[in-house]
Design a protein around this motif. Sequence first.
Motif, PDB file in Angstrom:
ATOM      1  N   VAL A 197       0.867  -1.058  -0.026  1.00  0.00           N
ATOM      2  CA  VAL A 197      -0.020  -0.013  -0.019  1.00  0.00           C
ATOM      3  C   VAL A 197       0.798   1.243  -0.034  1.00  0.00           C
ATOM      4  N   VAL A 198       2.003   1.209   0.805  1.00  0.00           N
ATOM      5  CA  VAL A 198       2.846   2.433   0.980  1.00  0.00           C
ATOM      6  C   VAL A 198       3.550   2.701  -0.514  1.00  0.00           C
ATOM      7  N   CYS A 199       3.857   1.510  -1.123  1.00  0.00           N
ATOM      8  CA  CYS A 199       4.457   1.769  -2.553  1.00  0.00           C
ATOM      9  C   CYS A 199       3.523   2.296  -3.509  1.00  0.00           C
ATOM     10  N   ILE A 200       2.323   1.727  -3.377  1.00  0.00           N
ATOM     11  CA  ILE A 200       1.288   2.091  -4.450  1.00  0.00           C
ATOM     12  C   ILE A 200       0.931   3.342  -4.515  1.00  0.00           C
ATOM     13  N   VAL A 201       0.778   3.997  -3.034  1.00  0.00           N
ATOM     14  CA  VAL A 201       0.355   5.416  -2.628  1.00  0.00           C
ATOM     15  C   VAL A 201       1.453   6.327  -3.082  1.00  0.00           C
ATOM     16  N   LEU A 202       2.808   6.145  -2.826  1.00  0.00           N
ATOM     17  CA  LEU A 202       3.791   6.754  -3.153  1.00  0.00           C
ATOM     18  C   LEU A 202       4.244   6.944  -4.877  1.00  0.00           C
ATOM     19  N   LEU A 203       3.970   5.778  -5.347  1.00  0.00           N
ATOM     20  CA  LEU A 203       3.936   5.836  -6.744  1.00  0.00           C
ATOM     21  C   LEU A 203       2.913   6.648  -7.476  1.00  0.00           C
ATOM     22  N   VAL A 204       1.830   6.599  -6.949  1.00  0.00           N
ATOM     23  CA  VAL A 204       0.461   7.440  -7.688  1.00  0.00           C
ATOM     24  C   VAL A 204       0.816   8.890  -7.266  1.00  0.00           C
ATOM     25  N   GLY A 205       1.237   9.221  -5.915  1.00  0.00           N
ATOM     26  CA  GLY A 205       1.347  10.530  -5.696  1.00  0.00           C
ATOM     27  C   GLY A 205       2.614  11.134  -6.607  1.00  0.00           C
ATOM     28  N   CYS A 206       3.621  10.293  -6.764  1.00  0.00           N
ATOM     29  CA  CYS A 206       4.738  10.754  -7.639  1.00  0.00           C
ATOM     30  C   CYS A 206       4.341  11.199  -8.960  1.00  0.00           C
ATOM     31  N   VAL A 207       3.494  10.276  -9.540  1.00  0.00           N
ATOM     32  CA  VAL A 207       3.081  10.705 -10.897  1.00  0.00           C
ATOM     33  C   VAL A 207       2.379  11.720 -11.001  1.00  0.00           C
ATOM     34  N   VAL A 208       1.217  12.067 -10.016  1.00  0.00           N
ATOM     35  CA  VAL A 208       0.671  13.074  -9.992  1.00  0.00           C
ATOM     36  C   VAL A 208       1.320  14.399  -9.907  1.00  0.00           C
ATOM     37  N   ALA A 209       2.444  14.466  -8.816  1.00  0.00           N
ATOM     38  CA  ALA A 209       3.383  15.526  -8.614  1.00  0.00           C
ATOM     39  C   ALA A 209       4.111  15.912  -9.917  1.00  0.00           C
ATOM     40  N   LEU A 210       4.734  14.883 -10.578  1.00  0.00           N
ATOM     41  CA  LEU A 210       5.442  15.093 -11.808  1.00  0.00           C
ATOM     42  C   LEU A 210       4.730  15.725 -13.125  1.00  0.00           C
ATOM     43  N   SER A 211       3.391  15.393 -12.938  1.00  0.00           N
ATOM     44  CA  SER A 211       2.432  16.091 -14.172  1.00  0.00           C
ATOM     45  C   SER A 211       1.504  16.811 -13.521  1.00  0.00           C
TER      46      SER A 211
END
Length: 318
Positions: A197-211
């Motif tokens: 869950v931590v990995c998925i949440v950080l992954l999605v957050g990163c994608v949103v932040a980068l775009s």
Amino acid sequence: MQKIIKKIVDNLALLVVAIGILGAWRPETLTWVGPYVSWMLGVVMFGMGMTLKVEDFKRVLQHPKEVAIGVGAQFIIMPLVALALVKVFALPPELAIGVILVGTCPGGTASNVIAYLAKGDVALSVSMTMTTTLLAPIVTPALTYFLAGAWIDISFTAMMISIAQMVLAPVILGLLVHHFMADTTKKIMPAMPLVSVVCIVLLVGCVVALSASKLATVGLTMAAIVILHNAFGLALGFTAAKLLHMDARKARTVAIEVGMQNSGMAASLAVMYFNPAAALPGAIFSVWHNVSGSLVANFCVRRDNREAQEEPAPAYNN
């Protein structure tokens, strides 16, 4: 502790929405995750591998027709629906490739949980997820190249190697750990859902932040496309299974498996090989398919209960 972990896992969709808002509002807080995206996906896939057993491979061989129908539906329906949506919405290449990637990726691990909640055939769901994941290093780059190679530069070999490294290798490693280190697995497994869950949440957050800059202009369009993609996958997956004479329990399992993609993998590949905007469909899909999957599971259970109540009582002769 287990109750706390279960509570966190059960609220994955809410956590993803929250981290997405944070990524859009304060991109600088999450852009640091970018270089670790592939590693995080690898951790998630390692956790999936640890849930597998050698018996799961035997099950595929024992029921090859059912698994083949599900896998075929997965790799035919979702890529073609993705291509149709790209054409209908006339998406630019940097967004279109993200939608195509979601369509060509294997089934997501969350589908197994949803199949269980929907009273589907969990063994079939696990077999389908495992088989599509093992085929992904070849099938995903091949389909992506075939569907999108004409209008965007795609390195088939590089993508194949990346998928093997961040998906196939961790799954096999997790399986080996489970098989040869059973005691260690029992100690680690309770914490793995939280780690995932931590990995998925950080992954999605990163994608949103980068775009974040792109999200304001294409966010609603991408949300509509993701919802349609998921809905068509669920509906056509169920239809295909029924047309091929699978019973209702197995048909709903195929529908769930087809409609729920490994969107984390799609987002990771988009970040690695294309651009952050291409990862938006995968990030949004990560949220939506958990929501829609829960709704489908609830609908299936309610319908089963209603049908059970409507069944006539057995007649007894005096």
